[in-house]
Write a protein that holds these residues in place. Structure first.
Motif, PDB file in Angstrom:
ATOM      1  N   ARG A  17       0.940  -0.913  -0.139  1.00 26.18           N
ATOM      2  CA  ARG A  17      -0.162   0.419   0.045  1.00 26.18           C
ATOM      3  C   ARG A  17       0.959   1.188  -0.301  1.00 26.18           C
ATOM      4  O   ARG A  17      -0.218   2.260  -0.676  1.00 26.18           O
ATOM      5  CB  ARG A  17      -0.924  -0.177   1.301  1.00 26.18           C
ATOM      6  CG  ARG A  17      -2.115   1.622   1.163  1.00 26.18           C
ATOM      7  CD  ARG A  17      -2.974   1.083   2.169  1.00 26.18           C
ATOM      8  NE  ARG A  17      -4.017   2.297   1.816  1.00 26.18           N
ATOM      9  CZ  ARG A  17      -4.332   2.403   3.127  1.00 26.18           C
ATOM     10  NH1 ARG A  17      -4.417   2.091   4.435  1.00 26.18           N
ATOM     11  NH2 ARG A  17      -5.425   3.131   3.452  1.00 26.18           N
ATOM     12  N   TRP A  20       1.625   1.925  -3.895  1.00 28.55           N
ATOM     13  CA  TRP A  20       1.527   2.139  -4.357  1.00 28.55           C
ATOM     14  C   TRP A  20       0.756   3.841  -4.214  1.00 28.55           C
ATOM     15  O   TRP A  20       0.282   4.712  -5.113  1.00 28.55           O
ATOM     16  CB  TRP A  20       0.087   1.492  -4.932  1.00 28.55           C
ATOM     17  CG  TRP A  20      -1.214   1.214  -3.615  1.00 28.55           C
ATOM     18  CD1 TRP A  20      -2.020   2.527  -3.509  1.00 28.55           C
ATOM     19  CD2 TRP A  20      -1.569   0.180  -3.626  1.00 28.55           C
ATOM     20  NE1 TRP A  20      -2.693   1.572  -2.544  1.00 28.55           N
ATOM     21  CE2 TRP A  20      -2.867   0.541  -2.395  1.00 28.55           C
ATOM     22  CE3 TRP A  20      -1.753  -1.086  -3.826  1.00 28.55           C
ATOM     23  CZ2 TRP A  20      -3.768  -0.355  -1.730  1.00 28.55           C
ATOM     24  CZ3 TRP A  20      -2.352  -2.367  -2.539  1.00 28.55           C
ATOM     25  CH2 TRP A  20      -3.205  -1.783  -1.668  1.00 28.55           C
ATOM     26  N   LEU A 105      -8.680   5.400  -5.803  1.00 20.77           N
ATOM     27  CA  LEU A 105      -7.647   4.429  -6.561  1.00 20.77           C
ATOM     28  C   LEU A 105      -7.010   3.795  -5.314  1.00 20.77           C
ATOM     29  O   LEU A 105      -7.046   2.694  -5.285  1.00 20.77           O
ATOM     30  CB  LEU A 105      -7.172   4.695  -6.847  1.00 20.77           C
ATOM     31  CG  LEU A 105      -6.998   4.789  -8.544  1.00 20.77           C
ATOM     32  CD1 LEU A 105      -5.962   6.481  -9.180  1.00 20.77           C
ATOM     33  CD2 LEU A 105      -7.317   3.914  -9.233  1.00 20.77           C
ATOM     34  N   ARG A 108      -9.935   1.339  -3.778  1.00 25.07           N
ATOM     35  CA  ARG A 108     -10.297   0.196  -4.587  1.00 25.07           C
ATOM     36  C   ARG A 108      -9.167  -0.926  -4.806  1.00 25.07           C
ATOM     37  O   ARG A 108      -9.579  -1.977  -4.941  1.00 25.07           O
ATOM     38  CB  ARG A 108     -10.801   1.264  -6.013  1.00 25.07           C
ATOM     39  CG  ARG A 108     -11.789   1.209  -6.052  1.00 25.07           C
ATOM     40  CD  ARG A 108     -12.083   2.457  -7.526  1.00 25.07           C
ATOM     41  NE  ARG A 108     -11.946   1.049  -8.802  1.00 25.07           N
ATOM     42  CZ  ARG A 108     -11.814   1.225  -9.656  1.00 25.07           C
ATOM     43  NH1 ARG A 108     -11.550   2.473 -10.120  1.00 25.07           N
ATOM     44  NH2 ARG A 108     -11.815   0.497 -10.721  1.00 25.07           N
ATOM     45  N   LEU A 109      -7.728  -0.288  -4.534  1.00 24.81           N
ATOM     46  CA  LEU A 109      -6.751  -1.310  -4.395  1.00 24.81           C
ATOM     47  C   LEU A 109      -6.517  -1.900  -3.078  1.00 24.81           C
ATOM     48  O   LEU A 109      -6.036  -3.336  -3.940  1.00 24.81           O
ATOM     49  CB  LEU A 109      -5.141  -0.266  -4.674  1.00 24.81           C
ATOM     50  CG  LEU A 109      -4.784   0.440  -5.920  1.00 24.81           C
ATOM     51  CD1 LEU A 109      -4.233   1.298  -5.967  1.00 24.81           C
ATOM     52  CD2 LEU A 109      -4.718  -0.565  -7.345  1.00 24.81           C
ATOM     53  N   GLN A 110      -6.738  -1.573  -2.313  1.00 25.03           N
ATOM     54  CA  GLN A 110      -7.302  -2.832  -1.083  1.00 25.03           C
ATOM     55  C   GLN A 110      -7.271  -3.775  -1.212  1.00 25.03           C
ATOM     56  O   GLN A 110      -7.207  -5.092  -0.426  1.00 25.03           O
ATOM     57  CB  GLN A 110      -7.821  -2.136  -0.145  1.00 25.03           C
ATOM     58  CG  GLN A 110      -6.992  -0.291   0.405  1.00 25.03           C
ATOM     59  CD  GLN A 110      -7.342   0.045   1.666  1.00 25.03           C
ATOM     60  OE1 GLN A 110      -8.049  -0.243   3.058  1.00 25.03           O
ATOM     61  NE2 GLN A 110      -7.672   1.646   1.427  1.00 25.03           N
ATOM     62  N   SER A 111      -8.992  -3.947  -2.098  1.00 26.07           N
ATOM     63  CA  SER A 111      -9.095  -5.304  -2.377  1.00 26.07           C
ATOM     64  C   SER A 111      -9.414  -5.833  -3.601  1.00 26.07           C
ATOM     65  O   SER A 111      -9.953  -6.968  -4.337  1.00 26.07           O
ATOM     66  CB  SER A 111     -10.936  -5.082  -2.516  1.00 26.07           C
ATOM     67  OG  SER A 111     -11.552  -3.745  -2.993  1.00 26.07           O
ATOM     68  N   GLU A 112      -8.454  -5.202  -4.857  1.00 26.99           N
ATOM     69  CA  GLU A 112      -7.456  -6.386  -5.794  1.00 26.99           C
ATOM     70  C   GLU A 112      -6.889  -7.019  -6.229  1.00 26.99           C
ATOM     71  O   GLU A 112      -6.784  -6.873  -4.870  1.00 26.99           O
ATOM     72  CB  GLU A 112      -7.092  -4.790  -6.647  1.00 26.99           C
ATOM     73  CG  GLU A 112      -6.299  -4.515  -7.968  1.00 26.99           C
ATOM     74  CD  GLU A 112      -7.651  -4.250  -8.811  1.00 26.99           C
ATOM     75  OE1 GLU A 112      -7.487  -4.976  -9.904  1.00 26.99           O
ATOM     76  OE2 GLU A 112      -8.966  -4.405  -8.439  1.00 26.99           O
ATOM     77  N   ASP A 113      -7.546  -7.779  -6.666  1.00 25.06           N
ATOM     78  CA  ASP A 113      -6.245  -9.216  -6.840  1.00 25.06           C
ATOM     79  C   ASP A 113      -5.416  -8.513  -7.076  1.00 25.06           C
ATOM     80  O   ASP A 113      -4.540  -7.671  -8.261  1.00 25.06           O
ATOM     81  CB  ASP A 113      -7.825 -10.294  -7.935  1.00 25.06           C
ATOM     82  CG  ASP A 113      -8.617 -10.761  -7.443  1.00 25.06           C
ATOM     83  OD1 ASP A 113      -8.565 -10.981  -6.181  1.00 25.06           O
ATOM     84  OD2 ASP A 113     -10.032 -11.123  -8.235  1.00 25.06           O
ATOM     85  N   GLY A 116      -4.882  -7.486 -10.915  1.00 22.77           N
ATOM     86  CA  GLY A 116      -6.272  -7.415 -10.763  1.00 22.77           C
ATOM     87  C   GLY A 116      -5.918  -5.708 -12.492  1.00 22.77           C
ATOM     88  O   GLY A 116      -4.504  -5.688 -12.009  1.00 22.77           O
ATOM     89  N   LEU A 118      -6.045  -2.765 -12.467  1.00 24.34           N
ATOM     90  CA  LEU A 118      -5.638  -1.707 -11.496  1.00 24.34           C
ATOM     91  C   LEU A 118      -4.447  -1.254 -11.403  1.00 24.34           C
ATOM     92  O   LEU A 118      -3.531  -0.993 -11.150  1.00 24.34           O
ATOM     93  CB  LEU A 118      -6.408  -1.488 -10.119  1.00 24.34           C
ATOM     94  CG  LEU A 118      -7.605  -0.427 -10.036  1.00 24.34           C
ATOM     95  CD1 LEU A 118      -8.453  -0.257  -9.027  1.00 24.34           C
ATOM     96  CD2 LEU A 118      -7.473   0.812 -11.225  1.00 24.34           C
ATOM     97  N   LEU A 119      -3.506  -2.891 -10.377  1.00 18.68           N
ATOM     98  CA  LEU A 119      -2.800  -2.783  -9.767  1.00 18.68           C
ATOM     99  C   LEU A 119      -1.120  -3.188 -10.919  1.00 18.68           C
ATOM    100  O   LEU A 119      -0.232  -2.285 -11.383  1.00 18.68           O
ATOM    101  CB  LEU A 119      -2.231  -4.654  -9.034  1.00 18.68           C
ATOM    102  CG  LEU A 119      -2.348  -4.211  -7.689  1.00 18.68           C
ATOM    103  CD1 LEU A 119      -2.896  -5.593  -7.016  1.00 18.68           C
ATOM    104  CD2 LEU A 119      -2.383  -3.293  -6.912  1.00 18.68           C
TER     105      LEU A 119
END
Length: 154
Positions: A17, A20, A105, A108-113, A116, A118-119
């Motif tokens: 985290r 990013w 963002l 959203r990135l905290q629950s991203e695979d 994913g 976004l990553l």
């Protein structure tokens, strides 16, 4: 059977985290808008974008004593998505929209695979930033003068 240490897992997540968030802070507003896409997810603004100043410290030679270099303008924002994830952002400058989009963002990135979209987009931003930093470093190195190799008293 091996158990995973919750402390180590939390540290790994924090490190990702932090990475990013740093990338988003250095990104331009247009790059962030591209990552967010056209439709913003439903969110609640907990702390509207607000601008303030922070003191910037420097070090002589990069390793010497610290000194106050001056102040920098920073904008911060906090949002919460429908799923309860909270996103935070701090960005240099006065761009409130950039701070809000970066906070969205972050949430959203905290629950991203791990694989994913976004990553992947953030990884591409990181690569572009690293390339730009490398180019700037090479340009600066090309102008470096080593005074110890100059002939003295000749």
């Amino acid at each position: 059977m091996t158990e995973t240490d919750p402390g180590k897992t939390a540290a790994r997540e924090t490190t990702a985290r932090q990475r990013w968030m740093a990338i988003l802070a250095r990104a331009s507003r247009s790059e962030i808008e591209t990552l967010v896409g056209a439709a913003l997810p439903a969110h609640e603004i907990l702390k509207a974008p607000e601008t303030g100043t922070v003191m910037v410290e420097g070090r002589a030679g990069g390793a010497g004593r610290r000194f106050n270099l001056g102040e920098a303008t920073v904008t911060r924002c906090v949002v919460r998505l429908e799923n309860g994830a909270m996103g935070f952002s701090y960005a240099l400058g006065r761009d409130g929209r950039k701070a809000r989009l970066a906070a969205i963002l972050d949430a959203r990135l905290q629950s991203e695979d791990a694989d994913g979209a976004l990553l992947v987009g953030v990884a591409q931003l990181a690569a572009a930033q690293a390339t730009a930093r490398d180019l700037a470093s090479r340009k600066a190195a090309a102008t470096k003068v080593d005074f110890f190799t100059l002939v003295r008293g000749a």
